[in-house]
Design a protein around this motif. Sequence first.
Motif, short mmCIF file in Angstrom:
data_model
loop_
_atom_site.label_atom_id
_atom_site.label_comp_id
_atom_site.label_asym_id
_atom_site.label_seq_id
_atom_site.Cartn_x
_atom_site.Cartn_y
_atom_site.Cartn_z
N HIS A 66 62.95 -16.63 -20.59
CA HIS A 66 61.68 -16.10 -19.72
C HIS A 66 61.99 -14.78 -18.97
CE1 HIS A 66 57.85 -17.57 -18.32
NE2 HIS A 66 58.40 -18.27 -17.39
N SER A 67 60.94 -14.05 -18.78
CA SER A 67 61.31 -12.47 -18.41
C SER A 67 59.99 -12.05 -18.05
CB SER A 67 62.25 -11.75 -19.34
OG SER A 67 61.40 -11.67 -20.44
N GLY A 68 60.23 -10.77 -17.10
CA GLY A 68 59.12 -10.12 -17.07
C GLY A 68 58.37 -9.82 -15.76
N THR A 69 58.92 -10.56 -14.44
CA THR A 69 58.52 -10.34 -13.44
C THR A 69 57.25 -11.16 -13.05
OG1 THR A 69 59.39 -8.27 -13.10
CG2 THR A 69 57.76 -8.85 -11.56
N ILE A 107 62.27 -14.95 -14.80
CA ILE A 107 61.25 -13.95 -14.72
C ILE A 107 61.29 -13.13 -13.35
CG2 ILE A 107 59.35 -15.04 -15.88
CD1 ILE A 107 58.27 -16.15 -13.28
N GLY A 108 62.26 -13.57 -12.53
CA GLY A 108 62.57 -12.98 -11.16
C GLY A 108 63.95 -12.28 -10.97
N LYS A 109 64.31 -12.19 -12.43
CA LYS A 109 65.87 -11.23 -12.26
C LYS A 109 65.67 -9.70 -12.53
CE LYS A 109 66.66 -11.62 -17.33
NZ LYS A 109 65.48 -12.63 -17.61
N LEU A 110 66.67 -8.95 -11.83
CA LEU A 110 66.40 -7.64 -11.94
C LEU A 110 66.58 -7.19 -13.36
CD1 LEU A 110 68.90 -6.98 -8.91
CD2 LEU A 110 66.55 -7.13 -8.85
N TYR A 111 66.22 -5.93 -13.51
CA TYR A 111 66.21 -5.25 -14.84
C TYR A 111 67.49 -5.02 -15.32
CZ TYR A 111 65.10 -1.71 -18.48
OH TYR A 111 64.72 -1.21 -19.64
N SER A 112 68.58 -4.61 -14.32
CA SER A 112 70.00 -4.63 -14.73
C SER A 112 70.40 -5.95 -15.42
CB SER A 112 70.84 -4.49 -13.57
OG SER A 112 70.68 -5.42 -12.78
N GLU A 154 60.90 -7.97 -20.94
CA GLU A 154 61.37 -7.40 -19.81
C GLU A 154 61.35 -5.72 -19.38
OE1 GLU A 154 64.00 -8.97 -18.28
OE2 GLU A 154 65.03 -10.37 -19.29
N GLU A 155 60.60 -5.31 -20.15
CA GLU A 155 60.32 -3.93 -19.97
C GLU A 155 58.96 -3.65 -19.39
OE1 GLU A 155 63.51 -4.17 -22.79
OE2 GLU A 155 61.50 -4.65 -22.99
N ILE A 156 58.07 -4.61 -19.12
CA ILE A 156 56.73 -4.43 -18.95
C ILE A 156 56.60 -4.32 -17.35
CG2 ILE A 156 55.82 -5.74 -20.78
CD1 ILE A 156 55.16 -8.27 -18.92
N TYR A 157 57.23 -4.83 -16.60
CA TYR A 157 57.44 -4.52 -15.10
C TYR A 157 58.74 -4.71 -14.88
CZ TYR A 157 52.55 -6.48 -15.10
OH TYR A 157 51.32 -6.73 -15.63
N PRO A 158 59.71 -3.55 -15.17
CA PRO A 158 61.14 -3.52 -14.93
C PRO A 158 61.25 -3.82 -13.25
CG PRO A 158 60.49 -1.83 -16.13
CD PRO A 158 59.22 -2.14 -15.54
N MET A 159 62.01 -5.06 -12.93
CA MET A 159 62.20 -5.18 -11.59
C MET A 159 63.53 -4.51 -11.07
SD MET A 159 62.06 -9.05 -9.72
CE MET A 159 62.75 -9.26 -8.35
N LEU A 160 63.22 -3.47 -10.09
CA LEU A 160 64.48 -2.69 -9.46
C LEU A 160 65.11 -3.67 -8.49
CD1 LEU A 160 62.88 0.84 -9.76
CD2 LEU A 160 64.15 -0.39 -11.67
N ALA A 161 64.00 -4.17 -7.64
CA ALA A 161 64.82 -4.83 -6.45
C ALA A 161 63.75 -5.77 -6.13
CB ALA A 161 64.71 -3.76 -5.20
N ASP A 162 64.25 -6.89 -5.08
CA ASP A 162 63.35 -7.91 -4.74
C ASP A 162 63.77 -7.98 -3.08
OD1 ASP A 162 62.56 -10.60 -4.16
OD2 ASP A 162 64.26 -11.54 -4.91
N ILE A 163 62.53 -7.96 -2.66
CA ILE A 163 62.51 -7.78 -1.16
C ILE A 163 62.48 -9.03 -0.74
CG2 ILE A 163 61.32 -6.90 1.01
CD1 ILE A 163 60.06 -4.53 -0.98
N LYS A 164 63.59 -10.01 -0.49
CA LYS A 164 63.37 -11.25 0.06
C LYS A 164 62.94 -11.63 1.10
CE LYS A 164 67.80 -12.15 -2.75
NZ LYS A 164 67.25 -12.65 -3.70
N PRO A 165 63.06 -10.96 2.28
CA PRO A 165 62.14 -11.40 3.70
C PRO A 165 60.67 -11.43 3.41
CG PRO A 165 63.88 -9.67 3.96
CD PRO A 165 63.79 -9.61 2.61
N PHE A 176 59.81 -11.18 -4.43
CA PHE A 176 58.67 -10.09 -4.11
C PHE A 176 59.42 -8.63 -5.10
CE2 PHE A 176 56.52 -6.44 -2.45
CZ PHE A 176 54.99 -7.19 -2.19
N PRO A 177 58.81 -8.46 -5.99
CA PRO A 177 59.32 -7.34 -6.80
C PRO A 177 58.93 -6.00 -6.45
CG PRO A 177 57.34 -8.36 -7.91
CD PRO A 177 57.55 -9.21 -6.90
N VAL A 178 59.82 -5.06 -6.74
CA VAL A 178 59.73 -3.56 -6.71
C VAL A 178 60.08 -3.25 -8.04
CG1 VAL A 178 60.52 -1.55 -5.55
CG2 VAL A 178 60.43 -3.72 -4.15
N THR A 179 59.00 -2.57 -8.79
CA THR A 179 59.10 -1.92 -10.03
C THR A 179 58.72 -0.41 -9.87
OG1 THR A 179 56.93 -2.14 -10.76
CG2 THR A 179 58.16 -4.19 -10.65
#
Length: 285
Positions: A78-81, A154-159, A192-203, A213-216
Motif C-alpha cells: 500500500h502506498s501513495g498518500t 499509504i501514510g509513510k514518507l517519500y523517504s 509512491e510517486e503520485i503524491y510524494p509525502m514530504l511531511a506529516d502535520i500531526k497536530p 495530514f500530508p504535505v507534498t
Amino acid sequence: MVERPGDQWDRRVASGLAFLRRRLSGQYEVDEFGFDPELTGTVFHPLLRLLYRDWFRTEVTGLEHVPADGAGLVVGNHSGTVALDALILSAALHDQHPAHRYLRLLGADLVFRMPVVSELARKTGGTVACNPDAERLLGNGELVGVFPEGFKGIGKLYSDRYKLQRFGRGGFVSAALRTGTPIVPVAIVGGEEIYPMLADIKPLARLLKLPYFPVTPTFPWLGPLGMVPLPSKWLIEFCPPIPTAHLTDSADDPLVVFNLADQVRETIQQTLHQLLERRPDPFGP
C-alpha cells in the motif's frame, strides 16, 4: 455491411439511455454487501481506465497466477498518500484478466464512516477489513483484495518509499486458512510517486481526526490542483499463489499465521526490488 461513422455513437447513446432507464426504474441488482456490478463496470472502471492505462501507463504481469474462478486472496503493498493503488489494481485486474474478475476490496473503518465515500466503496464491491466479511466473501468464491499495511503504508514518507511496513496481526492469513483459499501476493510500483509525502502535520491530523495530514510538492500549496496525481510509470506483478488448503486446521496457530504472513511480505518486498530495477525512471515511458 459497412459501418457508418455515426453508428458507433448511436449505439453509445442508446446504451447510455438504456442504462439510465434501468437505474431510474431500479432494474439492477446488488449483493448482500451492496456491490453493484453494472454501475462499477459502466461508470467507475471507465474512469479508472483513463488513469491506469493513459496517465500511469500501467503494465501488468503475472495474471496467470490469479485464479480464473473460485476464491483467491490478493495481498498487495500500500502506498501513495491516497489509496489510489487499490482502485487501479481492481480496474486493471478486471480489464486484463481473461475471466474479467472483480476484486472485492477490504477497506479501513474510516472509509466506511465517510459520507459518499462509504457508499461508493460499497457500490464498487468494497467492505470493511474484518475477518467475518473476508471469510464470507471467500466462502462465496470471490476474489478478495487486502492491503495489510493499512494507513502505515499509504501514510509513510517519500523517504521510506517501497519499504513495506508491518503487516499487523495477520488477520488476512487467518481468513485464507479458514477457507482454504490460495494467497496471491502482488507488488505495485508507481503509487509512491503520485503524491510524494514530504511531511506529516500531526497536530492538524489529530484536529481533523485523520491518520495523517500530508504535505507534498503540490499539496496544500496548489489547493485542489494539488490533488492531481503525478504521472508516474506503474508496474503491477502478481506472484505465484501460496496454497493454504493443507493448513486449514492451523488458522488459530499464531506461529503458522505469522510465518505465512512473513512469507507473503517477503515475496512482495523482493518483487518490488525487481520491479524497481526494471523501472529506473519513475516518470519514464
